[in-house]
Write a protein that holds these residues in place. Structure first.
Motif, PDB file in Angstrom:
ATOM      1  N   LEU A   1     -33.723  16.901-139.050  1.00  0.00           N
ATOM      2  CA  LEU A   1     -34.819  17.073-140.017  1.00  0.00           C
ATOM      3  C   LEU A   1     -34.967  15.913-140.979  1.00  0.00           C
ATOM      4  CD1 LEU A   1     -34.357  20.832-140.981  1.00  0.00           C
ATOM      5  CD2 LEU A   1     -35.835  19.848-139.212  1.00  0.00           C
ATOM      6  N   CYS A   2     -33.864  15.225-141.278  1.00  0.00           N
ATOM      7  CA  CYS A   2     -33.912  14.213-142.349  1.00  0.00           C
ATOM      8  C   CYS A   2     -33.613  12.806-141.869  1.00  0.00           C
ATOM      9  CB  CYS A   2     -32.895  14.549-143.440  1.00  0.00           C
ATOM     10  SG  CYS A   2     -33.084  16.192-144.125  1.00  0.00           S
ATOM     11  N   ASP A   3     -32.736  12.680-140.889  1.00  0.00           N
ATOM     12  CA  ASP A   3     -32.179  11.355-140.603  1.00  0.00           C
ATOM     13  C   ASP A   3     -32.680  10.747-139.297  1.00  0.00           C
ATOM     14  OD1 ASP A   3     -30.802  11.719-142.940  1.00  0.00           O
ATOM     15  OD2 ASP A   3     -28.922  12.289-141.969  1.00  0.00           O
TER      16      ASP A   3
ATOM     17  N   GLY B   1     -44.533   7.700-132.034  1.00  0.00           N
ATOM     18  CA  GLY B   1     -45.697   8.574-131.923  1.00  0.00           C
ATOM     19  C   GLY B   1     -45.798   9.390-133.194  1.00  0.00           C
ATOM     20  N   ARG B   2     -46.240  10.639-133.064  1.00  0.00           N
ATOM     21  CA  ARG B   2     -46.432  11.477-134.249  1.00  0.00           C
ATOM     22  C   ARG B   2     -45.294  12.478-134.409  1.00  0.00           C
ATOM     23  NH1 ARG B   2     -51.529  12.086-132.227  1.00  0.00           N
ATOM     24  NH2 ARG B   2     -51.186  14.293-131.881  1.00  0.00           N
ATOM     25  N   PRO B   3     -44.859  12.723-135.658  1.00  0.00           N
ATOM     26  CA  PRO B   3     -43.827  13.745-135.885  1.00  0.00           C
ATOM     27  C   PRO B   3     -44.300  15.135-135.460  1.00  0.00           C
ATOM     28  CG  PRO B   3     -44.086  12.356-137.827  1.00  0.00           C
ATOM     29  CD  PRO B   3     -45.222  12.020-136.892  1.00  0.00           C
ATOM     30  N   ARG B   4     -43.381  15.916-134.910  1.00  0.00           N
ATOM     31  CA  ARG B   4     -43.638  17.298-134.521  1.00  0.00           C
ATOM     32  C   ARG B   4     -42.862  18.220-135.451  1.00  0.00           C
ATOM     33  NH1 ARG B   4     -46.194  17.353-129.238  1.00  0.00           N
ATOM     34  NH2 ARG B   4     -46.336  19.531-129.820  1.00  0.00           N
ATOM     35  N   ALA B   5     -43.311  19.451-135.507  1.00  0.00           N
ATOM     36  CA  ALA B   5     -42.565  20.446-136.283  1.00  0.00           C
ATOM     37  C   ALA B   5     -41.243  20.767-135.582  1.00  0.00           C
ATOM     38  CB  ALA B   5     -43.404  21.714-136.409  1.00  0.00           C
ATOM     39  N   LEU B   6     -40.250  21.136-136.353  1.00  0.00           N
ATOM     40  CA  LEU B   6     -38.979  21.624-135.819  1.00  0.00           C
ATOM     41  C   LEU B   6     -38.646  22.915-136.563  1.00  0.00           C
ATOM     42  CD1 LEU B   6     -37.062  18.243-135.846  1.00  0.00           C
ATOM     43  CD2 LEU B   6     -37.535  19.575-133.785  1.00  0.00           C
ATOM     44  N   LEU B   7     -37.977  23.831-135.886  1.00  0.00           N
ATOM     45  CA  LEU B   7     -37.596  25.108-136.503  1.00  0.00           C
ATOM     46  C   LEU B   7     -36.239  24.933-137.180  1.00  0.00           C
ATOM     47  CD1 LEU B   7     -38.678  27.415-133.547  1.00  0.00           C
ATOM     48  CD2 LEU B   7     -39.990  26.832-135.602  1.00  0.00           C
ATOM     49  N   SER B   8     -36.277  24.744-138.491  1.00  0.00           N
ATOM     50  CA  SER B   8     -35.049  24.388-139.205  1.00  0.00           C
ATOM     51  C   SER B   8     -33.995  25.484-139.154  1.00  0.00           C
ATOM     52  CB  SER B   8     -35.370  24.024-140.652  1.00  0.00           C
ATOM     53  OG  SER B   8     -35.956  25.128-141.312  1.00  0.00           O
ATOM     54  N   ASP B   9     -34.450  26.764-139.045  1.00  0.00           N
ATOM     55  CA  ASP B   9     -33.453  27.844-139.034  1.00  0.00           C
ATOM     56  C   ASP B   9     -32.657  27.888-137.734  1.00  0.00           C
ATOM     57  OD1 ASP B   9     -35.707  28.633-137.626  1.00  0.00           O
ATOM     58  OD2 ASP B   9     -35.457  30.759-138.115  1.00  0.00           O
ATOM     59  N   ARG B  10     -33.065  27.091-136.742  1.00  0.00           N
ATOM     60  CA  ARG B  10     -32.305  27.022-135.486  1.00  0.00           C
ATOM     61  C   ARG B  10     -31.273  25.891-135.510  1.00  0.00           C
ATOM     62  NH1 ARG B  10     -35.871  29.255-131.402  1.00  0.00           N
ATOM     63  NH2 ARG B  10     -36.856  31.012-132.449  1.00  0.00           N
ATOM     64  N   LEU B  11     -31.159  25.227-136.653  1.00  0.00           N
ATOM     65  CA  LEU B  11     -30.276  24.061-136.728  1.00  0.00           C
ATOM     66  C   LEU B  11     -29.146  24.326-137.721  1.00  0.00           C
ATOM     67  CD1 LEU B  11     -33.109  21.409-136.808  1.00  0.00           C
ATOM     68  CD2 LEU B  11     -31.334  21.538-135.050  1.00  0.00           C
ATOM     69  N   PRO B  12     -27.917  24.388-137.269  1.00  0.00           N
ATOM     70  CA  PRO B  12     -26.794  24.610-138.190  1.00  0.00           C
ATOM     71  C   PRO B  12     -26.563  23.381-139.071  1.00  0.00           C
ATOM     72  CG  PRO B  12     -25.992  24.145-135.973  1.00  0.00           C
ATOM     73  CD  PRO B  12     -27.485  24.232-135.879  1.00  0.00           C
ATOM     74  N   ASP B  13     -26.035  23.624-140.274  1.00  0.00           N
ATOM     75  CA  ASP B  13     -25.758  22.481-141.139  1.00  0.00           C
ATOM     76  C   ASP B  13     -24.302  22.034-141.052  1.00  0.00           C
ATOM     77  OD1 ASP B  13     -24.421  24.372-142.590  1.00  0.00           O
ATOM     78  OD2 ASP B  13     -25.783  24.325-144.310  1.00  0.00           O
ATOM     79  N   HIS B  14     -23.597  22.603-140.079  1.00  0.00           N
ATOM     80  CA  HIS B  14     -22.242  22.103-139.835  1.00  0.00           C
ATOM     81  C   HIS B  14     -21.867  22.315-138.375  1.00  0.00           C
ATOM     82  CE1 HIS B  14     -18.026  21.101-140.405  1.00  0.00           C
ATOM     83  NE2 HIS B  14     -17.755  22.155-139.659  1.00  0.00           N
TER      84      HIS B  14
END
Ligand code: ZN
Length: 142
Positions: A102-104, A109-122
């Motif tokens: 999401l950040c790094d 091309g063009r940015p697409r949406a991503l489902l952040s709740d499907r991505l663990p932060d660790h």
């Protein structure tokens, strides 16, 4: 009190990179097929499975390419020139998949949406590049 100037993160945190190649329709899929073949002929990477329906945090069909950090310098500029209008997410793999995606990351091309709740932060371990499954031709022009 938080430290206003924390130590910079070190690139050694990056275990590997992913490129996610998105496509939306039959035309995009044909372009993605051609791009996959061109990559396989040129770069030592691990080509992932086709996902014809959205999977994980991704909201469009795509396939993933995993690659070791030394491959970045040739593959990413090549993708900038040869993405054929497809949208591509390049992201590092560290122990924070959410921040990686999401950040790094960076977009071609063009940015697409991503489902952040499907991505663990660790993650206990950062994803490695895996076994190379292409056989690049040393004579192929990059
Ligand atoms: Zn990824």
């Amino acid at each position: 009190m938080t430290d206003a100037s924390p130590s910079p993160r070190r690139v050694a945190e990056i275990a590997s990179y992913h490129a996610h190649i998105y496509f939306d329709d039959a035309t995009g899929r044909a372009t993605a097929t051609r791009l996959r073949d061109l990559i396989a002929a040129r770069f030592p990477v691990r080509l992932g499975r086709w996902h014809d329906v959205p999977v994980g945090p991704h909201v469009a069909p795509m396939y993933q390419i995993a690659f070791a950090t030394p491959v970045f310098a040739a593959l990413v500029p090549w993708l900038m020139l040869n993405h054929g209008g497809l949208n591509i997410l390049i992201h590092p793999n560290t122990r924070n998949p959410r921040r990686d995606h999401l950040c790094d990351g960076l977009w071609i091309g063009r940015p697409r949406a991503l489902l952040s709740d499907r991505l663990p932060d660790h993650a206990d371990e950062a994803d490695g590049a895996g076994e190379v499954n292409t056989q690049p031709d040393p004579a192929a022009e990059i």
